[in-house]
Every structure is written in C-alpha cells, then in structure tokens.
Scaffold this motif. Structure first.
Motif, mmCIF file in Angstrom:
data_model
loop_
_atom_site.group_PDB
_atom_site.id
_atom_site.type_symbol
_atom_site.label_atom_id
_atom_site.label_comp_id
_atom_site.label_asym_id
_atom_site.label_seq_id
_atom_site.Cartn_x
_atom_site.Cartn_y
_atom_site.Cartn_z
ATOM 1 N N SER A 217 -4.678 -98.690 -29.655
ATOM 2 C CA SER A 217 -4.103 -99.935 -29.148
ATOM 3 C C SER A 217 -2.787 -99.671 -28.430
ATOM 4 O O SER A 217 -2.193 -98.589 -28.540
ATOM 5 C CB SER A 217 -3.872 -100.913 -30.304
ATOM 6 N N MET A 218 -2.332 -100.675 -27.698
ATOM 7 C CA MET A 218 -1.113 -100.519 -26.906
ATOM 8 C C MET A 218 0.098 -100.247 -27.786
ATOM 9 O O MET A 218 0.929 -99.375 -27.477
ATOM 10 C CB MET A 218 -0.901 -101.767 -26.047
ATOM 11 N N LEU A 219 0.241 -100.978 -28.875
ATOM 12 C CA LEU A 219 1.401 -100.783 -29.746
ATOM 13 C C LEU A 219 1.354 -99.429 -30.443
ATOM 14 O O LEU A 219 2.402 -98.818 -30.688
ATOM 15 C CB LEU A 219 1.460 -101.916 -30.779
ATOM 16 N N THR A 220 0.154 -98.943 -30.748
ATOM 17 C CA THR A 220 0.027 -97.609 -31.349
ATOM 18 C C THR A 220 0.485 -96.531 -30.383
ATOM 19 O O THR A 220 1.191 -95.583 -30.756
ATOM 20 C CB THR A 220 -1.427 -97.358 -31.763
ATOM 21 N N ARG A 221 0.118 -96.690 -29.111
ATOM 22 C CA ARG A 221 0.558 -95.710 -28.102
ATOM 23 C C ARG A 221 2.070 -95.749 -27.929
ATOM 24 O O ARG A 221 2.718 -94.707 -27.772
ATOM 25 C CB ARG A 221 -0.137 -96.001 -26.779
ATOM 26 N N MET A 222 2.654 -96.945 -27.943
ATOM 27 C CA MET A 222 4.110 -97.037 -27.809
ATOM 28 C C MET A 222 4.810 -96.409 -29.007
ATOM 29 O O MET A 222 5.842 -95.740 -28.857
ATOM 30 C CB MET A 222 4.511 -98.498 -27.653
ATOM 31 N N ILE B 55 5.609 -86.926 -21.891
ATOM 32 C CA ILE B 55 4.624 -87.601 -22.746
ATOM 33 C C ILE B 55 5.173 -88.942 -23.223
ATOM 34 O O ILE B 55 4.449 -89.952 -23.273
ATOM 35 C CB ILE B 55 4.258 -86.693 -23.943
ATOM 36 N N THR B 56 6.458 -88.975 -23.567
ATOM 37 C CA THR B 56 7.086 -90.227 -23.996
ATOM 38 C C THR B 56 7.009 -91.290 -22.919
ATOM 39 O O THR B 56 6.633 -92.439 -23.176
ATOM 40 C CB THR B 56 8.556 -89.975 -24.369
ATOM 41 N N CYS B 57 7.363 -90.903 -21.688
ATOM 42 C CA CYS B 57 7.326 -91.848 -20.579
ATOM 43 C C CYS B 57 5.918 -92.377 -20.360
ATOM 44 O O CYS B 57 5.723 -93.586 -20.166
ATOM 45 C CB CYS B 57 7.843 -91.172 -19.311
ATOM 46 N N PHE B 58 4.934 -91.499 -20.395
ATOM 47 C CA PHE B 58 3.554 -91.931 -20.150
ATOM 48 C C PHE B 58 3.049 -92.873 -21.240
ATOM 49 O O PHE B 58 2.295 -93.814 -20.961
ATOM 50 C CB PHE B 58 2.647 -90.704 -20.042
ATOM 51 N N LEU B 59 3.467 -92.638 -22.468
ATOM 52 C CA LEU B 59 2.986 -93.471 -23.580
ATOM 53 C C LEU B 59 3.710 -94.807 -23.673
ATOM 54 O O LEU B 59 3.132 -95.793 -24.140
ATOM 55 C CB LEU B 59 3.127 -92.711 -24.902
ATOM 56 N N ILE B 60 4.969 -94.863 -23.234
ATOM 57 C CA ILE B 60 5.759 -96.081 -23.422
ATOM 58 C C ILE B 60 5.853 -96.922 -22.157
ATOM 59 O O ILE B 60 5.606 -98.138 -22.185
ATOM 60 C CB ILE B 60 7.175 -95.726 -23.928
ATOM 61 N N PRO C 25 4.224 -97.267 -18.890
ATOM 62 C CA PRO C 25 3.108 -98.091 -18.394
ATOM 63 C C PRO C 25 2.466 -98.933 -19.476
ATOM 64 O O PRO C 25 1.996 -100.052 -19.207
ATOM 65 C CB PRO C 25 2.134 -97.050 -17.830
ATOM 66 N N THR C 26 2.458 -98.438 -20.710
ATOM 67 C CA THR C 26 1.843 -99.202 -21.794
ATOM 68 C C THR C 26 2.635 -100.466 -22.097
ATOM 69 O O THR C 26 2.049 -101.517 -22.384
ATOM 70 C CB THR C 26 1.741 -98.336 -23.068
#
Length: 493
Positions: A329-334, A370-375, A377-378
């Motif tokens: 889910s989106m919050l899990t990725r963030m 990796i942090t930028c990609f996960l937070i 756009p998500t």
C-alpha cells in the motif's frame, strides 16, 4: 500476458493531451535545472531557494483552483519563464560585449523571474495533467503521476552534462537550450490548445472547512435527527453533527471531505522528514579536488538522481507489469522510505568517522535515491487519490510545502550548529521520531473510498458540447469559403 499488463499500466492512459502536458513538464524541468546549475555555479544556490518557496504552494493551489484556474496559472508560469529567458539573453550579450562588467550577476534578474514562473507552473501541472484523464482509474492516475515525477531526475541528469564544459560554453548552451525548450512549449500550446480539457473549480475548500468547524463548535448535540440514525452503533462525532441526516446544513460527502483533510494532514510528516534528511548534506573537502565526473557525482549528488531514474524504469516497466499484485500500500511504501532515510543519515555519520569517504557517500546517495522514490511520488499519489476534487490543488500544495518545510529545517540546522556530529546526530534522532509517529498515524488512518467523486456525466457533456461547437465553427468557415468561391466565379463570368 506480461506485456499486456505493462501496456495496461503504461500505455493506455497516454492520450494526446496527456502526452502534451507531460512533455511540457519535462521541458520546463530541463530549462529550470539548466538555470539552477548556471546560478549555483556562479552565484547562489538557486535550487535551495526554490525548494524553500514550496511553502507557498498551498496558497498558490488554492488561489488557482478558486479564482485563476489551472490552465491560466500554468500559462502564466510558462510566459514568465519565457520573459526571464529574454532578459537573461540580453544581459548575457551585454555582459559579453562590454568585458564582463556585470561579473556573474548578469544571470540573477532573469533567474528570479524564472523561479516565480517555475513555482507557478509546478504547483498546478500534476493536477492539470490529471484533469486530462476523464474518468480515469486509480492505476491510470498513479501511472501519470509517476511519469510526471520522473521529469525531475531526467532533467537533472541531462543538465549535469553542462558541468563538464567550460563556463562560457556552458552559459551559451544554457541560453540556447532554455530558449528551445520554452519555445517548443509555446508552439505546441498555440497549435493544440483546443484539445486540452479545462475543468473549472468554484468551491472554496477553506471556506467549507471553516464552516464545518464552526458548526461543530456551536453544536454539541444533533438537531432534527433522522430516525434511521438511531440504529447506528457508534455515537456521531462533533464533526458528524454537521451532516444533514443529523440535522446539520452539510451533505455527508462535504463533512467526510473535511474529516479526510484532517486525517491526511499529519501524514505529511513523512515528506518533512525526507526533505530534512535530503538537504542536510555536509561536504568534505577532499571530494572537491578530483575529476569533473567525480565532482558531479559527489558535489551535485549525481548518483542520487541516477538511482531515482533507474528505480522509476524498473518499477514502471517491470514491477508494475509483472508483480503489480504484490505492490504494498501507499502508506507502507512511505514508511519503508523513512526507514531508508534513517539509514541514509546513519551512513552520513559513518562518512565523517571512517576514511572510506567515497564508498560510503555512494551508499548514502543510493539510500536517499530509494527514499525519494518511495516517498516523493507515493505521497503525491496518495494525495491525489485521497483528497476531494475541489481540495486537490490545496492538498498537493501542502504535500509540496512539507518538502519545503523539511528543507528549511535542514538549512536551519546547518546555519545554527557548527559541529557536524551534532548536526547528524540530531538528524538521526529526528528521523527516528518521525518514523515512529508516521507508523502510528498510518495504522490508524482509514482510507477514503468514494462512489462518485466527480460528476462524470457533466464532464462528458461539457466535452462533447465543446466538440460540437468546434464542429459548427468548422462548418461555418467551410460554408463561408464556399460562398466566397461562388461569388468570385459569378464575378469572373
């Protein structure tokens, strides 16, 4: 089967208006980063200033949605950037012709105007691109958001090549490339503006939020409550008393929109944490005395941008095409992004302790990529998916402003504290606290599911009405030309 799934997620949404607005985004980002690199090389850190101005994005989004309109705001931003290019070109010619009497200050006047135009454009472009997708699914919205965010690392990687050139050649190429990018945007707009979808917004979200809060403050008990509500197991909250079924003066959707706004607001701390960690970069002297490629990778975080770009292509074309069922889910990725941000801060602490500086700094850039990609756009995907249509401009602005707040926190730490180990230690503790708070908030968050967020019938009706008007205009012009030809034929006879 794999390719058909990839096509579903990547290709199906790419109608012509979406592609055109997306190209605008890439061209604008390229010209802005060209300006950024030129100014950073000569005078001040323009990128840091532009990120700090992100705190103005909620106000810009609100004014745009209620009064100006997204289309007009975007065109204002593009025209301001074009004016800044003209001013910069004139000053460059004068400075070169008269022996550099302005020094490196020739680029500043145009750059300031360019930043104003850029923030006006960037505050509205994602929402406007989403407007081009009438009745789009959640997957299609997610795809277009990721393609928009990919413009940032793409533009940065392309603009980094200027650092390999001498100053005069880089400045000349910067002016030419910027002019070409802005000219392409203006020409494509003049040719195909009739194909764009312009959705008008008239409801003021701030006024609605204030009215609902005032009603909740004045009413402690329901008035003229519907008999059907007595069967509900849970007692209504103070905000719920504003719903018409409890005798309030607001619809259920309006009250739920206000509740969603307050549920989403605390979750933006993830972007604050990401921004504070990203801009807390403490340079070491020995990284500045090596080759140009080394200079780009370490001083300008070139590896970080490349990692973000590679992750985008892997996610968009491989993961979403083959393993889309297993995407969390989106919050899990963030939340996972905040874990990598904490690891990046710890790595930066190790950079200053151990001698293997280059190796650890590459690891740090990979972790923050990796942090930028996960937070990043998500968070925008989450904001667009959860926020009501008439609040979308303000909510996306709040998402951007959280990044600006994080950058301001990082700059304050660098300005107020001189010892590097105090700065990094405070940053690590700050990231840990944000991670704990975000996990607690994410577990308590209830996703909003809407049955009918926008009036699709009205949007489609407006679309075909505009098409019919264009067809009538075409028939009129065709009939007019025919009459003129017949008249000329009679006169000649």
């Amino acid at each position: 089967m794999v390719f058909s799934r990839a096509k579903t997620y990547v290709v199906s949404v790419m109608s012509f208006p979406v592609i055109m607005v997306l190209v605008w985004m890439y061209l604008m980002m390229i010209q802005f980063y060209l300006v950024t690199i030129s100014v950073n090389h000569d005078t001040v850190n323009l990128e840091s200033i532009s990120f700090s101005t992100y705190i103005l994005f909620p106000l810009i989004g609100l004014l745009t949605d209620v009064y100006i309109g997204r289309y007009r705001a975007i065109m204002i931003g593009i025209n301001l950037c074009f004016i800044s290019w003209i001013i910069t070109g004139i000053l460059f010619i004068l400075n070169s012709s008269y022996g550099g009497f302005m020094g490196q200050m020739w680029i500043l006047p145009g750059s300031i105007i360019n930043v104003i135009g850029y923030i006006t454009f960037a505050a509205n472009i994602i929402q406007y691109n989403v407007d081009q997708l009438i009745g789009a699914s959640a997957n299609e919205l997610s795809t277009i958001i990721y393609w928009n965010i990919a413009s940032y690392p793409t533009a940065w990687v392309l603009s980094d090549s200027l650092l390999l050139l001498d100053t005069v050649t880089a400045d000349l190429l910067f002016i030419i490339a910027t002019g070409v990018a802005l000219s392409l945007i203006l020409v494509s707009h003049s040719l195909f503006k009739h194909k764009l979808e312009n959705v008008s917004q008239i409801k003021n979200p701030v006024k609605l939020i204030v009215r609902v809060l005032c009603y909740a403050r004045k009413h402690k008990y329901p008035e003229n409550r519907s008999a059907l509500t007595y069967w509900e197991e849970e007692a209504p909250s103070r905000l719920d008393l504003g719903k018409d079924k409890y005798g309030g003066s607001f619809t259920e959707e309006e009250v739920e929109d206000v509740k969603t706004f307050f549920r989403m607001l605390p979750l933006f701390i993830a972007i604050v944490g990401f921004g504070s960690a990203l801009f807390l970069w403490i340079p070491l002297g020995k990284a500045m005395n090596k080759s140009s490629v080394h200079y780009i990778i370490f001083k300008y975080d070139g590896a970080y941008q490349i990692v973000v770009l590679l992750l985008f292509f892997i996610y968009q074309f491989i993961i979403r095409g083959c393993c889309h069922r297993y995407i969390p889910s989106m919050l899990t990725r963030m939340g996972a992004g905040l874990v990598f941000a904490l690891l990046g801060c710890i790595t930066q602490l190790l950079v200053h302790i151990f001698a293997s500086y280059d190796f650890l700094l590459i690891i740090r850039q990979i972790l923050f990529g990796i942090t930028c990609f996960l937070i990043y756009p998500t968070s925008l995907e989450f904001t667009v998916a959860q926020s009501p249509e008439y609040m979308r401009g303000m909510m996306v602005g709040l998402c951007y402003s959280s990044l600006g707040i994080g950058s301001i926190i990082a700059f304050m730490l660098l300005f107020l504290i001189k010892k590097w180990y105090y700065i990094i230690t405070i940053s690590c503790v700050f990231q840990l606290l944000i991670l704990i708070a975000f996990v607690i908030l994410a577990k308590r968050y209830k996703y909003r599911v809407r049955e009918n967020e926008v009036n699709i019938v009205q949007i489609v009706d407006d679309h075909y009405q505009r098409y019919m008007e264009q067809e009538d205009e075409y028939e009129y012009q065709r009939h007019k030309v025919t009459l003129e030809n017949e008249t000329n034929y009679v006169i000649n006879d």
